[in-house]
Write a protein that holds these residues in place. Sequence first.
Motif, PDB file in Angstrom:
ATOM      1  N   PRO A 249      -4.706  -3.956 -12.937  1.00 12.45           N
ATOM      2  CA  PRO A 249      -5.651  -3.379 -11.966  1.00 12.45           C
ATOM      3  C   PRO A 249      -5.875  -4.250 -10.742  1.00 12.45           C
ATOM      4  CG  PRO A 249      -6.524  -3.200 -14.199  1.00 12.45           C
ATOM      5  CD  PRO A 249      -5.300  -4.063 -14.280  1.00 12.45           C
TER       6      PRO A 249
ATOM      7  N   ASP B 274      -4.143  -3.705  -7.363  1.00 11.31           N
ATOM      8  CA  ASP B 274      -4.588  -2.650  -6.454  1.00 11.31           C
ATOM      9  C   ASP B 274      -5.392  -3.212  -5.291  1.00 11.31           C
ATOM     10  OD1 ASP B 274      -3.399  -0.774  -8.086  1.00 11.31           O
ATOM     11  OD2 ASP B 274      -5.241  -0.315  -9.196  1.00 11.31           O
ATOM     12  N   SER B 275      -5.741  -4.498  -5.373  1.00  9.81           N
ATOM     13  CA  SER B 275      -6.508  -5.134  -4.294  1.00  9.81           C
ATOM     14  C   SER B 275      -5.717  -5.230  -3.008  1.00  9.81           C
ATOM     15  CB  SER B 275      -6.935  -6.539  -4.718  1.00  9.81           C
ATOM     16  OG  SER B 275      -5.787  -7.377  -4.840  1.00  9.81           O
TER      17      SER B 275
END
Length: 402
Positions: free
Chosen positions: A14, A17-18
């Motif tokens: 996850p 996704d930054s």
Amino acid sequence: MTTLDVAGLRAGFPSLDSGIAHFDGPGGTQTPAVVGQAIAHTLTGPLSNRGTAVLSQRNAEDAITGFRQALADLVGAEPGGIIYGRSATQLTYDLARTLAKSWSPGDEVVVSELDHDSNVRPWIQVAQAVGARVRWLRLDPATADLDLTGLDEVVTERTRVVAVTGASNLLGTRPAVARIAQRAHAVGALVHVDGVHLTAHSSVDIAALGADFYVCSPYKFFGPHCAALAADPALLESLRPDKLLPSSDAVPERFELGTLPYELMAGATAAVDVIAGIAPERDGRRERLSRAHDLIHAHELRLRSRIEGALTDLGERVVVHSRAADRTPTLFFTFTDRDAHDAADFLAARDVLAPAGTFYAHETFRALGLPVADGMRVGVAPYTDDADVDRLLTGLTDFFGD
């Protein structure tokens, strides 16, 4: 599968996704969702101190058993020889203090100029405390590798332990550990290998390396912040670390101080399974890990070659110090007319993380004789893709054109 499915791997992280392009893997990788889930699931229980009477106790026991088996599969050890630790630094200090109990003035320890300070300072400090002599395996700046021409003169019948890295966290160099270990064992010395950087990029077989002790840190390969030490259980049986009187004297528990963080152990197990899942067609986890690292190596080597080519194109403004024949996908370079921290800040403003510093490789930096205080380290990880590399190279080009 003949190539690493990078897109599929990235989907499990996850944090990617930054939009940040991470080249800071040598300092610690990003963490997959399943690792965080394993930590949360274990921590929220039911969970009690280890035992067998109720489910909460059995969950703790399972976390410990799973951790020991997973790390054993990862490095080719026996589960009964896997010790949990807060960090590789802590484990090395604890081991050094334990071994030094049997040392005397005139004994010798051997450390290297290629190592992270966590595999240098503990040995120097305990040697000084008992009057033992410290001897060095020197770094050849021209090759970025250890100079082993005088190995037999450095490692002698008075040597008690040789501490050497499996791969330099600064330069990526993979020294000839098996050759060093062969000499050490010929004179009756033990070998302690810092495998923190190596384990993230290579299939490890501690027997083939000749490592009597081997440390690694799961947060360098997708896991939580913790560490493990692997050794032959029979060797551990011969050591008497300081411990609380009521605590277990069994191996490996006698080396683990206090209540274990079961949730972190479960997270480390999940991280090993993420790597093994890269090659699901293999049968056993040890076999899947080996094949996965083959795929990872090919992918990382290709990206490293791209970066090296671009750095060469920048000409004399960049000096690449990672030049050993056998090395990981980690590159360390300095600038002749610009500050590495300025470059790191320039890239960070573009969400490209390539940090500057000495990265605790104190002796390596001194041995290189660099005229500047710091340099830039770029580390490729399994989840690094070509778009990340494009952004890094564009950023460096723009920095010099700024």
